[in-house]
Design an enzyme around this catalytic site. Structure first.
Site, mmCIF file in Angstrom:
data_model
loop_
_atom_site.group_PDB
_atom_site.id
_atom_site.type_symbol
_atom_site.label_atom_id
_atom_site.label_comp_id
_atom_site.label_asym_id
_atom_site.label_seq_id
_atom_site.Cartn_x
_atom_site.Cartn_y
_atom_site.Cartn_z
ATOM 1 C CG ASP A 1 -1.975 -1.105 1.153
ATOM 2 O OD1 ASP A 1 -2.424 -1.414 0.041
ATOM 3 O OD2 ASP A 1 -2.332 -1.644 2.216
ATOM 4 C CE1 TYR B 1 4.082 -6.688 3.604
ATOM 5 C CE2 TYR B 1 3.418 -8.992 3.755
ATOM 6 C CZ TYR B 1 3.433 -7.781 3.072
ATOM 7 O OH TYR B 1 2.798 -7.675 1.870
#
Length: 472
Positions: A129, A200
């Site tokens: 994003d 992540y």
């Protein structure tokens, strides 16, 4: 709830028969509307590219088109990193050139490695994003090659192939850099669908956080759960199943300032095969509340119990700035250590050690290109580290004054406070007592009535959850 969902794409185009049925006034209104839209699109294109769409280019500036028909192609994985802080996300957008994907394809076409995105057999591993970075983003695509397909996997051909990374790094922005490429055996190997796991990292300062309480909360995340209360539900894009599996989670040290210093840098590491929209940032937001002592670690367990708590309580997201797609793994190895939180926990099936994929080779690095990339990243680190050091020195001075003037007062340790979005209320309201968002069933009903999605029941034994671009 087992559902089959299809996203309905609406179109504003009319058939000839429909147009013939319009009145003259309807046709005039339609033409005026289309001219207005066309004018707006021209302005957007001019703003993004700096080129006036109604100005013909002089003939002497036209370049001879590259002849791709006379070239060989090979299928590769391309690994690159990017610092996404100043970009609008990874995926291309119609009204912005400030996306990673736009910059990547602009570079690929400029150096004539591909003819177009549509003909490049392209897949991306993950879609990050706005503001999110990646150290190990991977794409698969067909690129120009010096060698015929039957010779492409020979060591000599790989060693003498086009220097893809160096070629691309010459035209890419400085905060996007190709690091390595890998020759592929299977021409249909996909960076997205053949990825075994994605990892992540979310970086944050220790501040005054209770790290042990945060680690306890992390333990509840391991395994397969319905994460509808720890993500942003993307029902409008056809995602109605929110069960995902996290195979590894931990909080680890990145840079230690001194013993238990509030200026230590740590990071949350999460590994899984697929992630939901804003899942990591929602998880981190809850962990911050736990670390600040506002919530008990068991609040994570409560949020994962969707039968007891089917509606998500309202809370702010953690910032996008520290989030990094750190690793994409294509070799299915045993990487999960269940003893991190529970010595008796079983090893998850998705992470059991299996044979290495026969389609994979080794990443190809080139010394000069990698040396230059490291040098550029060192320069970027130096500039940002100097800024950080200046802030730290000013803080030391102010803290000395604070200790002298207010010796009995508690030292402020709110380093992480800037990592939460939204306005923070002075009077804290417990998470489970807050106003709740709409339920999943209400959202499905809403988008079904708007004809954005078509929903039908389907046997769970034969149906997988629908995939969406919101999934990482």
């Amino acid at each position: 709830m087992d559902l089959d969902v299809q996203v309905v794409k609406k179109t504003k185009r009319h058939t000839r028969e429909e147009l013939e049925a319009f009145s003259q006034q309807d046709l005039v209104d339609r033409i005026v509307q289309l001219e207005s839209q066309n004018f707006q699109l021209k302005n957007i294109i001019q703003k993004v590219t700096g080129i006036k769409t109604d100005d013909p280019r002089p003939d002497n500036k036209k370049q001879r088109k590259f002849d791709f028909k006379s070239c060989h192609k090979r299928h590769i994985l391309l690994r690159f990193y990017y610092l996404g802080w100043d970009y609008q996300g990874y995926a291309s957008q119609e009204d912005s050139a400030r996306t990673i994907e736009h910059q990547l394809f602009n570079a690929l076409t400029r150096v004539c490695l591909i003819e177009s995105r549509e003909t490049s057999n392209y897949h991306r591993c993950g879609r990050t994003d706005k503001g999110v970075s990646a150290f190990h983003q991977v794409v698969s695509l067909d690129v120009r090659s010096k060698f015929a397909p039957e010779n492409q996997l020979e060591p000599e051909s790989i060693a003498n192939e086009i220097n893809y990374c160096q070629l691309l790094n010459r035209v890419l922005p400085q905060d996007i850099r190709c690091v390595a490429w890998m020759p592929m055996v299977n021409p249909n190997y996909s960076a997205r669908f053949d990825c075994r796991s994605r990892t992540y990292r979310y970086f944050f300062p220790r501040g005054g956080l209770n790290i042990e309480a945060m680690k306890e909360a992390c333990g509840y995340l391991v395994g397969g759960h319905d994460f509808r209360n720890l993500c942003k539900m993307d029902v409008g894009n056809g995602v109605v199943t929110f069960t995902r599996r996290i195979s590894y989670v931990s909080i680890e040290n990145s840079q230690k300032d001194s013993k238990e210093s509030p200026y230590d840098m740590l990071y949350l590491v999460l590994r899984g095969k697929a992630f939901l929209w804003h899942q990591v940032r929602c998880i981190m937001a809850i962990l911050f509340l736990v670390g600040e002592g506002r919530e008990e670690p068991t609040v994570v367990k409560e949020l994962l119990d969707v039968e007891k708590n089917p509606c998500k309580p309202q809370y702010s997201l953690a910032s996008d700035l520290p989030l990094n797609l750190y690793e994409c793994d294509y070799r299915n190895k045993g990487v999960f250590d269940p003893a991190v939180f529970d010595k008796n926990a079983p090893v998850l099936e998705d992470d059991e050690e299996t044979e290495v994929d026969s389609d994979l080779r080794e990443w190809v690095y080139e010394e000069e290109s990698l040396t230059r990339t490291i040098s550029e990243l060192q320069g970027l680190w130096a500039c940002n580290s100097i800024k950080s050091t200046m802030c730290r020195e000013m803080l030391k001075s102010l803290q000395d004054i604070f200790d002298q003037q207010f010796p009995e007062a508690a030292k402020p340790t709110t380093q992480q406070s800037g990592l939460m979005q939204g306005v923070q209320s002075r009077d804290y309201k417990p998470l489970m007592g807050r106003k709740k968002c709409e339920s999943l069933e209400s959202r499905i009903d809403h988008y079904s009535k708007k004809r954005r999605i078509q929903v039908s029941s389907k046997d769970a034994a034969t149906t997988d959850a629908p995939k969406s671009e919101a999934e990482q």
